[in-house]
Write a protein that holds these residues in place. Structure first.
Motif, PDB file in Angstrom:
ATOM      1  N   ILE A  47      -0.216 -24.562 -56.649  1.00  0.00           N
ATOM      2  CA  ILE A  47       1.019 -23.107 -56.243  1.00  0.00           C
ATOM      3  C   ILE A  47       0.486 -22.143 -56.109  1.00  0.00           C
ATOM      4  N   VAL A  48       0.685 -21.086 -57.001  1.00  0.00           N
ATOM      5  CA  VAL A  48       0.236 -19.875 -56.996  1.00  0.00           C
ATOM      6  C   VAL A  48      -0.778 -19.665 -55.890  1.00  0.00           C
ATOM      7  N   THR A  49      -1.601 -19.895 -55.752  1.00  0.00           N
ATOM      8  CA  THR A  49      -2.969 -19.560 -54.925  1.00  0.00           C
ATOM      9  C   THR A  49      -2.245 -20.695 -53.271  1.00  0.00           C
ATOM     10  N   LEU A  50      -1.318 -21.360 -53.267  1.00  0.00           N
ATOM     11  CA  LEU A  50      -0.870 -21.873 -52.193  1.00  0.00           C
ATOM     12  C   LEU A  50      -0.016 -20.988 -51.256  1.00  0.00           C
ATOM     13  N   LEU A  51       0.830 -20.009 -52.156  1.00  0.00           N
ATOM     14  CA  LEU A  51       1.551 -19.110 -52.300  1.00  0.00           C
ATOM     15  C   LEU A  51       1.425 -17.768 -51.269  1.00  0.00           C
ATOM     16  N   THR A  52      -0.173 -17.980 -51.444  1.00  0.00           N
ATOM     17  CA  THR A  52      -0.798 -16.413 -50.980  1.00  0.00           C
ATOM     18  C   THR A  52      -1.819 -16.701 -49.330  1.00  0.00           C
ATOM     19  N   PHE A  53      -1.197 -17.865 -48.912  1.00  0.00           N
ATOM     20  CA  PHE A  53      -2.253 -18.936 -47.859  1.00  0.00           C
ATOM     21  C   PHE A  53      -1.113 -18.135 -46.971  1.00  0.00           C
ATOM     22  N   PRO A  54      -1.835 -18.304 -45.898  1.00  0.00           N
ATOM     23  CA  PRO A  54      -1.171 -18.125 -44.205  1.00  0.00           C
ATOM     24  C   PRO A  54      -0.548 -18.946 -43.576  1.00  0.00           C
ATOM     25  N   ILE A  55       1.307 -19.654 -42.761  1.00  0.00           N
ATOM     26  CA  ILE A  55       1.036 -21.083 -42.617  1.00  0.00           C
ATOM     27  C   ILE A  55       0.954 -20.755 -41.639  1.00  0.00           C
ATOM     28  N   LYS A  56       0.635 -22.490 -41.321  1.00  0.00           N
ATOM     29  CA  LYS A  56       0.522 -22.269 -39.475  1.00  0.00           C
ATOM     30  C   LYS A  56       1.268 -23.607 -39.259  1.00  0.00           C
ATOM     31  N   ILE A  57       1.933 -24.013 -38.452  1.00  0.00           N
ATOM     32  CA  ILE A  57       2.957 -24.813 -38.125  1.00  0.00           C
ATOM     33  C   ILE A  57       3.111 -25.468 -36.559  1.00  0.00           C
ATOM     34  N   ASN A 102     -10.005 -22.771 -47.148  1.00  0.00           N
ATOM     35  CA  ASN A 102      -9.287 -23.146 -48.617  1.00  0.00           C
ATOM     36  C   ASN A 102      -8.641 -24.286 -48.794  1.00  0.00           C
ATOM     37  N   TYR A 103      -7.790 -24.390 -47.506  1.00  0.00           N
ATOM     38  CA  TYR A 103      -6.333 -25.132 -47.754  1.00  0.00           C
ATOM     39  C   TYR A 103      -7.445 -26.293 -48.365  1.00  0.00           C
ATOM     40  N   SER A 104      -8.369 -27.396 -47.321  1.00  0.00           N
ATOM     41  CA  SER A 104      -8.975 -28.550 -47.220  1.00  0.00           C
ATOM     42  C   SER A 104      -9.348 -28.675 -49.502  1.00  0.00           C
ATOM     43  N   LEU A 105      -9.810 -27.155 -49.830  1.00  0.00           N
ATOM     44  CA  LEU A 105     -10.724 -26.729 -51.402  1.00  0.00           C
ATOM     45  C   LEU A 105      -8.984 -26.974 -52.077  1.00  0.00           C
ATOM     46  N   LEU A 106      -7.733 -26.467 -51.852  1.00  0.00           N
ATOM     47  CA  LEU A 106      -5.944 -27.069 -52.198  1.00  0.00           C
ATOM     48  C   LEU A 106      -6.188 -28.088 -52.709  1.00  0.00           C
ATOM     49  N   THR A 107      -6.215 -29.427 -51.832  1.00  0.00           N
ATOM     50  CA  THR A 107      -6.354 -30.726 -51.385  1.00  0.00           C
ATOM     51  C   THR A 107      -7.314 -30.948 -52.829  1.00  0.00           C
ATOM     52  N   VAL A 108      -8.108 -30.703 -53.348  1.00  0.00           N
ATOM     53  CA  VAL A 108      -9.297 -30.599 -54.407  1.00  0.00           C
ATOM     54  C   VAL A 108      -8.896 -30.719 -55.909  1.00  0.00           C
ATOM     55  N   LEU A 109      -8.302 -29.710 -55.948  1.00  0.00           N
ATOM     56  CA  LEU A 109      -7.568 -28.982 -56.814  1.00  0.00           C
ATOM     57  C   LEU A 109      -6.534 -30.151 -56.913  1.00  0.00           C
ATOM     58  N   PHE A 110      -5.522 -30.094 -56.475  1.00  0.00           N
ATOM     59  CA  PHE A 110      -4.544 -31.547 -56.475  1.00  0.00           C
ATOM     60  C   PHE A 110      -4.593 -32.404 -57.148  1.00  0.00           C
ATOM     61  N   ALA A 111      -6.237 -33.062 -56.501  1.00  0.00           N
ATOM     62  CA  ALA A 111      -6.545 -34.488 -57.053  1.00  0.00           C
ATOM     63  C   ALA A 111      -7.055 -34.160 -58.423  1.00  0.00           C
ATOM     64  N   LEU A 112      -7.364 -33.091 -58.502  1.00  0.00           N
ATOM     65  CA  LEU A 112      -7.331 -33.022 -59.758  1.00  0.00           C
ATOM     66  C   LEU A 112      -6.172 -33.169 -60.915  1.00  0.00           C
ATOM     67  N   VAL A 113      -4.867 -32.223 -60.201  1.00  0.00           N
ATOM     68  CA  VAL A 113      -3.512 -33.013 -60.764  1.00  0.00           C
ATOM     69  C   VAL A 113      -3.134 -34.619 -61.109  1.00  0.00           C
ATOM     70  N   LEU A 114      -3.482 -34.717 -60.138  1.00  0.00           N
ATOM     71  CA  LEU A 114      -3.112 -35.889 -59.509  1.00  0.00           C
ATOM     72  C   LEU A 114      -3.965 -37.192 -60.862  1.00  0.00           C
ATOM     73  N   PHE A 115      -5.080 -37.005 -61.062  1.00  0.00           N
ATOM     74  CA  PHE A 115      -6.077 -37.430 -61.679  1.00  0.00           C
ATOM     75  C   PHE A 115      -5.663 -37.542 -63.301  1.00  0.00           C
ATOM     76  N   PHE A 116      -5.313 -36.444 -63.656  1.00  0.00           N
ATOM     77  CA  PHE A 116      -5.096 -35.699 -65.439  1.00  0.00           C
ATOM     78  C   PHE A 116      -3.992 -36.048 -65.528  1.00  0.00           C
TER      79      PHE A 116
END
Length: 209
Positions: free
Chosen positions: A199-209, A157-171
């Motif tokens: 970001i909204v999707t990211l906020l629903t993901f669990p965090i591991k530090i 799921n986090y890897s898919l978000l990197t793709v989504l944010f890559a689209l943000v950088l692209f546009f």
């Protein structure tokens, strides 16, 4: 009028430049964070798989212990049946004294009920050593395996978000190369919408530090 329009154009361009820089900066940080979390969850997945494998091996070892104990009790029970059948009254108590503690409990329960069941080995009271350990370790292995699958999905799921944010950088990058302000606003707005969804999707993901 022409002067006012000319003044607004640089001002609009500066605002769009600032928004683009902010969006690019925030997205870069979020992309790095998603990569970090994907790596962490991948590590958790590996640990959980390792623990599941270890528990599975221990469960197999405990099950082998239970099978060996069951085979020993079955051998003694067979000798007891033969001695009982042949009327060897002296041999019967001799064999009974060598019953294991677990089998003795089941044998007493079988005798108390009038020996109507198929034998002490079929009684619920008969629990050879290693049986409970094998069940507990097997359940632990299953739980750890499920946990590993969940961790793997979280990393994906986090890897898919990197793709989504890559689209943000692209546009956002494309918006900087548009001469017409309205085109810049369109591409920048599209990048902003995607960023907000991410970001909204990211906020629903669990965090591991």
């Amino acid at each position: 009028m022409h002067t006012e329009a000319s003044a607004k154009t640089p001002r609009t361009s500066r605002v769009l430049d600032i928004l683009t820089v902010v969006l690019l900066s925030v997205t870069a940080v979020l992309t790095a964070w998603c990569g970090f979390e994907a790596s962490k969850w991948g590590g958790e997945m590996s640990i959980a798989f390792s623990q599941a494998s270890s528990a599975r091996i221990q469960a197999a070892s405990a099950e082998s212990t239970a099978q060996a104990a069951r085979q020993y009790d079955l051998t003694l029970y067979t000798e007891w049946v033969l001695a009982e059948e042949n009327g060897q009254d002296e041999l019967v108590p001799f064999i009974q004294e060598r019953f294991t503690e677990e089998f003795a409990v089941a044998f007493d329960a079988w005798t108390a009920e009038g020996r109507v069941s198929r034998g002490p080995l079929a009684m619920d009271e008969y629990v050879p050593p290693g049986t409970m350990e094998a069940q507990e370790l097997g359940a632990r292995a299953d739980a750890k395996f499920d946990e590993a699958l969940a961790d793997n999905q979280r990393g994906d799921n986090y890897s898919l978000l990197t793709v989504l944010f890559a689209l943000v950088l692209f546009f956002a990058a494309i918006s900087q190369h548009q001469a017409a302000p309205w085109r810049r606003r369109v591409f920048l707005s599209l990048a902003g919408v995607i960023a907000i969804c991410g970001i909204v999707t990211l906020l629903t993901f669990p965090i591991k530090i």
